[in-house]
Design a protein around this motif. Structure first.
Motif, mmCIF file in Angstrom:
data_model
loop_
_atom_site.group_PDB
_atom_site.id
_atom_site.type_symbol
_atom_site.label_atom_id
_atom_site.label_comp_id
_atom_site.label_asym_id
_atom_site.label_seq_id
_atom_site.Cartn_x
_atom_site.Cartn_y
_atom_site.Cartn_z
ATOM 1 N N LEU A 136 -53.146 84.248 127.420
ATOM 2 C CA LEU A 136 -53.976 85.195 126.559
ATOM 3 C C LEU A 136 -53.450 85.117 125.214
ATOM 4 O O LEU A 136 -52.550 85.544 124.651
ATOM 5 N N TYR A 137 -54.359 84.543 124.228
ATOM 6 C CA TYR A 137 -54.044 84.486 122.747
ATOM 7 C C TYR A 137 -54.206 85.969 122.212
ATOM 8 O O TYR A 137 -55.129 86.312 122.209
ATOM 9 N N ILE A 138 -53.194 86.188 121.124
ATOM 10 C CA ILE A 138 -53.037 87.300 120.542
ATOM 11 C C ILE A 138 -53.185 87.044 119.070
ATOM 12 O O ILE A 138 -52.508 86.279 118.566
ATOM 13 N N ARG A 139 -54.254 87.719 118.354
ATOM 14 C CA ARG A 139 -54.426 87.313 116.898
ATOM 15 C C ARG A 139 -54.220 88.659 116.246
ATOM 16 O O ARG A 139 -55.330 89.359 115.820
ATOM 17 N N PRO A 140 -53.409 88.992 115.464
ATOM 18 C CA PRO A 140 -53.355 89.996 114.468
ATOM 19 C C PRO A 140 -53.371 89.277 113.282
ATOM 20 O O PRO A 140 -53.232 88.241 112.894
ATOM 21 N N PHE A 141 -54.527 90.278 112.484
ATOM 22 C CA PHE A 141 -54.663 89.822 111.318
ATOM 23 C C PHE A 141 -54.895 90.852 110.065
ATOM 24 O O PHE A 141 -55.211 92.093 110.740
ATOM 25 N N VAL A 142 -54.753 90.717 108.825
ATOM 26 C CA VAL A 142 -54.618 91.778 107.778
ATOM 27 C C VAL A 142 -55.932 91.359 106.808
ATOM 28 O O VAL A 142 -55.760 90.203 106.366
ATOM 29 N N ILE A 143 -56.541 92.328 106.409
ATOM 30 C CA ILE A 143 -57.685 92.030 105.376
ATOM 31 C C ILE A 143 -57.745 93.072 104.371
ATOM 32 O O ILE A 143 -57.291 94.255 104.608
ATOM 33 N N SER A 144 -58.009 92.704 103.203
ATOM 34 C CA SER A 144 -58.170 93.442 102.078
ATOM 35 C C SER A 144 -59.465 94.225 101.985
ATOM 36 O O SER A 144 -60.329 93.522 101.876
#
Length: 358
Positions: A136-144
């Protein structure tokens, strides 16, 4: 924020789960995702697990115009006992915050992030696939998200975690891939953003990747941006070469991503007393080793592929066949050991594994 402050809204429309042994990489997503928002003067607030859904943003949101965004990638693995393992997630959270700092994004509490990941994966545990080689791939990301057309750090952000059940990143699996050395385009230079996991680095790599893919190569091997001779990394992996019994990988120099798998490979090789070094290494040196018959193995290391042997390097019109195009002994041992630890089948002497209950 405390661990208990993560609210949960359960979906009323569950998706059909894919067949585990037919999974590709990154095109199926689970029922839920995690979101936490940031506002200058307030900090990170309202952590929540909600149904997987589109997000609504103002057209002037700064991420669309100035590319202020970072991401991470890690995996959850189902063991033979039905438990779910995470592999060194704290290292990914440390790197996320280093990327945040480079991109002028507020850092986030590591413990909150680890708790959010574990709670989200626990909630979606039935999505962790059980076929060999899947995860199970886990993708955290942040956007402005601030609506403002001015070149400055945003005052508001959104951090999201999504999950995707995946198969092998490369269709070749543990079989060797063919990669092409890039000598025209540049991905990153020292002082730039190459050591941050930010979207622009990957956007700038697409043209070269498109060209080599049309010629049958799986990836691009990037060289330094000044002399175009010193090896940096492959598009989705750090890279290693075994030359005359010693394993060599490019030293971190400010334009190379500090891979979690890279760090794990270095620790394993030292644990096995296999000579290993981090240093500048040029394509000229690789070619000389190839000509001398001392270039014994090459492989990439990254979360997506774990270990990916390189069977052929294309450089300056020549095709360098490595180890007769076969998987090398060190590559295979590293792959077997890392995946064995990840899936709970081998001893974990470094305490790399976290469970959902830790």
């Amino acid at each position: 924020m405390t661990q208990q402050s993560i609210s949960i809204t359960e979906t009323t429309s569950h998706k059909d789960k894919p067949v585990s042994d037919q999974l590709e990489f990154g095109n199926v997503f689970t029922d839920h995702m995690f979101i936490v928002d940031y506002k200058e003067g307030q900090g990170w607030y309202d952590p929540r697990i909600v149904p997987y859904q589109p997000i609504s943003l103002d057209p002037a949101s700064m991420v669309f115009h100035y590319g202020q965004t970072v991401f991470e990638g890690l995996k959850a693995y189902l063991t033979d006992q039905g438990e779910v393992n995470l592999f060194r997630p704290e290292k990914n959270m440390e790197r996320l915050n280093r990327s945040n700092e480079r991109m002028c994004i507020p850092t986030i509490d590591k413990e909150l992030m680890l708790h959010a990941i574990k709670q989200l994966v626990s909630f979606e545990k039935d999505w962790v696939p059980n076929a060999p080689g899947t995860s199970l791939y886990i993708r955290p990301f942040v956007i402005s998200t601030e609506p403002y057309l001015g070149v400055a750090p945003s005052k508001t952000y959104k951090l999201i975690i999504i999950l995707s059940p995946v198969g092998a990143y490369y269709k070749e699996g543990i079989n060797p891939i063919k990669i092409a050395v890039e000598s025209e385009f540049v991905r990153a230079v020292k002082g730039g953003t190459g050591e941050a996991k930010t979207a622009g680095n990957y956007a700038s790599s697409l043209k070269a990747q498109e060209i080599v893919a049309s010629k049958g190569y799986a990836q691009v091997l990037w060289l330094d941006g000044l002399e175009k001779n010193y090896i940096e990394e492959v598009g989705s992996m750090n890279v290693f070469f075994k030359i005359g019994g010693e394993v060599v990988t490019p030293a971190l120099n400010g334009s190379i991503l500090e891979g979690v798998t890279r760090n794990s490979v270095l620790q394993l090789l030292k644990h096995w007393n296999i000579p290993v070094s981090e240093r500048k290494i040029s394509m000229d040196q690789i070619y000389q080793a190839y000509q001398a018959g001392t270039l014994e193995e090459a492989f990439g290391a990254g979360t997506a592929a774990v270990i990916s042997p390189v069977g052929e390097l294309a450089w300056q019109g020549e095709s360098l066949k490595i180890n007769n195009g076969k998987t090398g002994e060190v590559s295979k041992r590293l792959y077997d050991t890392l995946t064995g630890i990840q899936y709970g089948r081998e001893e974990d002497p470094f305490n790399w594994i976290s469970t959902l209950n830790d």
